[in-house]
Design an enzyme around this catalytic site. Structure first.
Site, mmCIF file in Angstrom:
data_model
loop_
_atom_site.group_PDB
_atom_site.id
_atom_site.type_symbol
_atom_site.label_atom_id
_atom_site.label_comp_id
_atom_site.label_asym_id
_atom_site.label_seq_id
_atom_site.Cartn_x
_atom_site.Cartn_y
_atom_site.Cartn_z
ATOM 1 N N THR A 1 62.828 -90.897 14.614
ATOM 2 C CA THR A 1 62.405 -90.625 15.990
ATOM 3 C C THR A 1 61.149 -89.759 16.062
ATOM 4 O O THR A 1 60.300 -89.971 16.928
ATOM 5 C CB THR A 1 63.573 -89.955 16.735
ATOM 6 N N GLY B 1 68.307 -88.455 10.402
ATOM 7 C CA GLY B 1 68.825 -88.089 11.715
ATOM 8 C C GLY B 1 68.202 -86.777 12.171
ATOM 9 O O GLY B 1 68.531 -85.714 11.646
ATOM 10 N N SER C 1 67.644 -99.612 22.185
ATOM 11 C CA SER C 1 68.344 -100.858 21.906
ATOM 12 C C SER C 1 67.269 -101.928 21.718
ATOM 13 O O SER C 1 66.874 -102.631 22.640
ATOM 14 C CB SER C 1 69.300 -101.243 23.037
ATOM 15 N N VAL C 2 66.775 -101.973 20.505
ATOM 16 C CA VAL C 2 65.692 -102.898 20.158
ATOM 17 C C VAL C 2 66.274 -104.295 19.935
ATOM 18 O O VAL C 2 65.632 -105.310 20.218
ATOM 19 C CB VAL C 2 64.948 -102.377 18.905
ATOM 20 N N GLY C 3 67.502 -104.329 19.449
ATOM 21 C CA GLY C 3 68.158 -105.617 19.255
ATOM 22 C C GLY C 3 67.643 -106.382 18.055
ATOM 23 O O GLY C 3 67.578 -107.613 18.068
ATOM 24 N N CYS D 1 74.315 -100.994 12.553
ATOM 25 C CA CYS D 1 73.535 -101.087 13.791
ATOM 26 C C CYS D 1 74.475 -100.966 14.993
ATOM 27 O O CYS D 1 75.418 -101.737 15.113
ATOM 28 C CB CYS D 1 72.783 -102.407 13.880
ATOM 29 N N ASN E 1 71.856 -102.599 6.154
ATOM 30 C CA ASN E 1 72.123 -101.954 7.444
ATOM 31 C C ASN E 1 73.473 -102.446 7.952
ATOM 32 O O ASN E 1 73.561 -103.491 8.594
ATOM 33 C CB ASN E 1 71.007 -102.275 8.433
HETATM 34 O O1 RRO Z 1 67.387 -102.919 16.381
HETATM 35 C C1 RRO Z 1 68.100 -102.026 16.866
HETATM 36 O O2 RRO Z 1 68.377 -102.005 18.079
HETATM 37 C C2 RRO Z 1 68.671 -100.949 16.040
HETATM 38 C C3 RRO Z 1 69.180 -101.138 14.770
HETATM 39 BR BR1 RRO Z 1 69.107 -102.766 13.893
HETATM 40 C C4 RRO Z 1 69.803 -100.044 14.081
HETATM 41 O O3 RRO Z 1 70.291 -100.153 12.951
HETATM 42 N N1 RRO Z 1 69.859 -98.864 14.718
HETATM 43 C C5 RRO Z 1 69.355 -98.684 15.951
HETATM 44 O O4 RRO Z 1 69.432 -97.570 16.482
HETATM 45 N N2 RRO Z 1 68.748 -99.731 16.593
#
Ligand code: RRO
Length: 325
Positions: A268, A245, A69-71, A131, A128
């Protein structure tokens, strides 16, 4: 043996790209990997305003893959236009670059496209719409709502002549409405799939491994979902498909091509090995050579499914071709 792919009016050196969110804008990986061996890359998603992102830890491994969860941490559209696009122009020659775009509202997507459209250093956009960590305000991700998806794609289409990929979510209840909505609103291709909503808890602390709580699941466990998504979409549209994926090996990439993808993305696996994508290119080349075909594109859509006619035999389990991994 020929790995090139002609698509979107241009040529990709090979079908292997780095996936959005796993390679920034290419700067860090350029120092440790030979990016010029790849077909291209997709940038971190760009939003209108800069975003600091979510609290750490932003990524965590578990038995079958990873959650994140990069956000949406990114410098924002104006800084990307000013700094990152020229850098990519100067350092990523020969790579086909897509800029990933994200937003909370359709208008945010449109503004990002407008700011970047006349910039250097990239071929097209990947919208995108999927997300899992930043749904549009008060609702589902755009990719799970065909009408909203169409609004974003139509508006973006009006603002760019560049190739437009639409990135879909793995947890869609049905493929037909979203694939049709994307196609009818002007997408040039579909990217399948984003990460799957997931939660990993530490049973002792009783808290989540990720700072933000839940996240998006990726890695080997996502591969069967992604291959199925590509195969399903290929039944519904003639648009080019981009599979992503759980790809870590050449044989994984081959599965996506056989299901109907023209290009694939590595995500990944790059966290575990920054040179994973280069290795996938090499292994895919070996696979193609071993299949006795002259061009990698001959694999696209070549899956022999029960009822497909070419090899419609439903095998007994012990006769199944051995599947790696
Ligand atoms: O930034 C994220 O946390 C994030 C994004 Br935008 C996305 O499209 N997919 C994801 O797994 N992380």
């Amino acid at each position: 043996m020929d790995l090139t792919v002609d698509l979107f009016g241009t040529s990709f050196r090979n079908p292997v790209l780095l996936a959005a969110g796993t390679c920034g804008f290419g700067e860090e990986l350029a120092a440790v990997a030979e990016l010029d061996r790849l077909g291209g890359l997709v940038t971190k998603s760009v939003t209108l305003e800069p975003r600091a992102g979510n609290p750490a830890p932003r990524v965590a491994e578990f038995g079958a893959g990873m959650v994140n969860s990069v956000g949406l941490a990114n410098p924002g559209a104006s800084a990307v236009r000013r700094e990152r696009l020229p850098w990519m122009r100067d350092h990523l020659e020969g790579l086909q670059v897509f800029v990933s775009v994200a937003g909370h509202t359709p208008e945010e997507f449109f503004e990002v496209v407008e700011i970047l459209e006349d910039g250097p250093g990239f071929l097209g956009f990947e919208l995108n719409l999927s997300c899992p960590n930043d749904a549009r305000r008060g609702g589902l991700p755009f990719a799970l709502d065909p009408e909203e998806l169409a609004r974003v794609v139509e508006g973006a289409r009006d603002r760019t002549a560049r190739p437009l990929l639409v990135k879909l979510a793995p947890n869609t209840p049905a493929w037909s409405p979203v694939v049709r909505a994307a196609e009818e609103s002007g997408a040039d291709g579909l990217t399948l799939v984003n990460t799957m909503p997931g939660l990993v808890l530490d049973p002792f602390s009783r808290g989540p491994l990720l700072g933000a709580g839940a996240g998006g699941m990726s890695g080997p466990a996502l591969r069967a979902v992604g291959v199925h998504a590509v195969w399903s979409a290929a039944r519904l549209t003639e648009l080019p498909l981009v599979g992503v994926g759980g790809i870590a090996r050449g044989s994984d990439a081959a599965q996506y091509l056989l299901a109907g993808a023209s290009l694939v993305q590595i995500g990944t696996a790059s966290f575990w090995d920054p040179r994973a994508a280069e290795r996938v290119v090499k292994e895919l080349g070996e696979f193609v050579a071993g299949q006795g075909v002259a061009r990698v594109t001959e694999l696209v859509g070549g899956a022999r499914m029960p009822g497909s006619g070419e090899d419609g035999v439903r095998r007994k389990p012990d006769q199944n071709p051995k599947l790696e991994g």
